[in-house]
Design an enzyme around this catalytic site. Structure first.
Site, PDB file in Angstrom:
ATOM      1  CB  SER A   1      -0.945   0.002   1.207  1.00  0.00           C
ATOM      2  OG  SER A   1      -0.229   0.207   2.403  1.00  0.00           O
TER       3      SER A   1
ATOM      4  CE  LYS B   1      -2.798   2.069   4.517  1.00  0.00           C
ATOM      5  NZ  LYS B   1      -1.884   0.968   4.898  1.00  0.00           N
TER       6      LYS B   1
END
Lengths: 199, 199
Positions: B122, B159
């Site tokens: 990701s 993230k």
DNA sequence: TTAAATGCTATACAAATGTATAGTAATAAG
DNA sequence: CTTATTACTATACATTTGTATAGCATTTAA
């Protein structure tokens, strides 16, 4: 980390030696004396430059110089970090060495011979980006698919290695760059074993 | 080596801690202060005893205490490498620790609290790929754009952090993943400072 | 071409620092 | 029993030490 002048490197090196000899950092006057300066100001100027460039930190207290990064790791393996490669010289020539890095032990117990700061984005397909530091084992050849360091036009470059019928292909992993064909493989300087990035 | 009294052991231990915290030895007055002595003489007496019994050596210069023998052999900083995060437990719980990693000193002299092996793709937009080890400073909040470690559904995830009007946005840098909105920022575990990859 | 950085000399000063002097009291060693 | 060691308080003092001020010449970067 900004580059140091020859003089600043000498001063940093002398601080490193002093700490490893004495177990505590030198005073400004001790640094001045060891370089033949007749004023503490001369040494102080160098310390300010070293601090500004991120190589040391210090407070206003006596003997409060701390080496950042490299020298704080006594006993750890150190490898030369190569900066701009001077054309015509062997890649490990002293002129090419920017500083020495302390490394963690390699998880696979392999020997790291030198480190190189990656410049450019030709290997972003392998998630190697500009500014990354690659840790390299020196070797003159490689296996197909290895990521290698090679000298091209006197410049160190990182590419994937593929042996073709009568040549070597050095292939960038960023598709916007073209593969390079070279006849000899003696330009191969080493194989990339690991990567370190400071955010 | 003669035996130390309880008090002398305490003083020796505090010197050891000071050096490992600061990178240089304490002054006599700093030792006195840390033990609540109101006179430098008290600390000085202890130093004389420690020197006589062979545990330290010193000169008459500022901050010139050296630990002798094994006391000086400081290990390199070790940080826990976190494996699968057990749901419901604090991220640094012992059950989550896979092994301990020896790290090189941080080039910017920042403190690394733990390491985490990245799983998933990701964050490939930031060239952080599956299997990479990220080195993290523990903190409960972050600045916009920081790459953070957060706990989502009992799983550690990496993230980019953005503070919105009434929520926190955790944004993957791989465009094929959707950003995640969370209400509280107490799930933030730390900020990613550097990255290590073994090829 | 102008400003900033480099690399120094020389002197001065306040703060930091190791050490000394003068005690006190409790405990351990001979 | 007497002396040395431990474990401190309190104050003083000479040095050590970081930093500041005042320059100057050369090199590098904008």
């Amino acid at each position: 980390m900004k580059r140091l002048t020859t003089r600043q490197k000498e001063v940093l090196e002398s601080i490193h030696k002093f700490i490893s000899d004495h177990g505590y950092p030198p005073t400004i006057r001790e640094i001045a004396k060891s370089h033949g300066f007749s004023s503490p100001r001369a040494a102080s100027d160098h310390l300010k430059a070293l601090q500004r460039k991120g190589y040391i930190s210090k407070s206003s207290l006596a003997r409060s110089i701390r080496l950042t990064g490299k020298a704080s790791g006594e006993g750890m393996p150190k490898v030369p970090l190569l900066g701009r490669i001077a054309a015509g010289l062997p890649i490990l020539a002293e002129q090419n060495i920017e500083e020495y890095l302390v490394l963690p032990p390699d998880p696979k117990n392999r020997k790291i011979d030198f480190a190189l700061r990656v410049s450019g984005d030709s290997m972003t397909g392998d998630h190697i980006k500009d500014g990354d530091i690659i840790l390299v084992k020196a070797q003159q050849t490689a296996d197909n698919g290895d990521i290698v360091v090679a000298l091209l036009d006197g410049q160190a470059t990182v590419k994937r290695f593929y042996r073709r019928q009568d040549a070597i292909e050095l292939k960038p992993s960023n598709p916007s760059y073209e593969p390079i064909e070279v006849k000899e493989d003696i330009r191969i300087q080493g194989k990339v074993l690991s990567l370190y990035r400071v955010l």
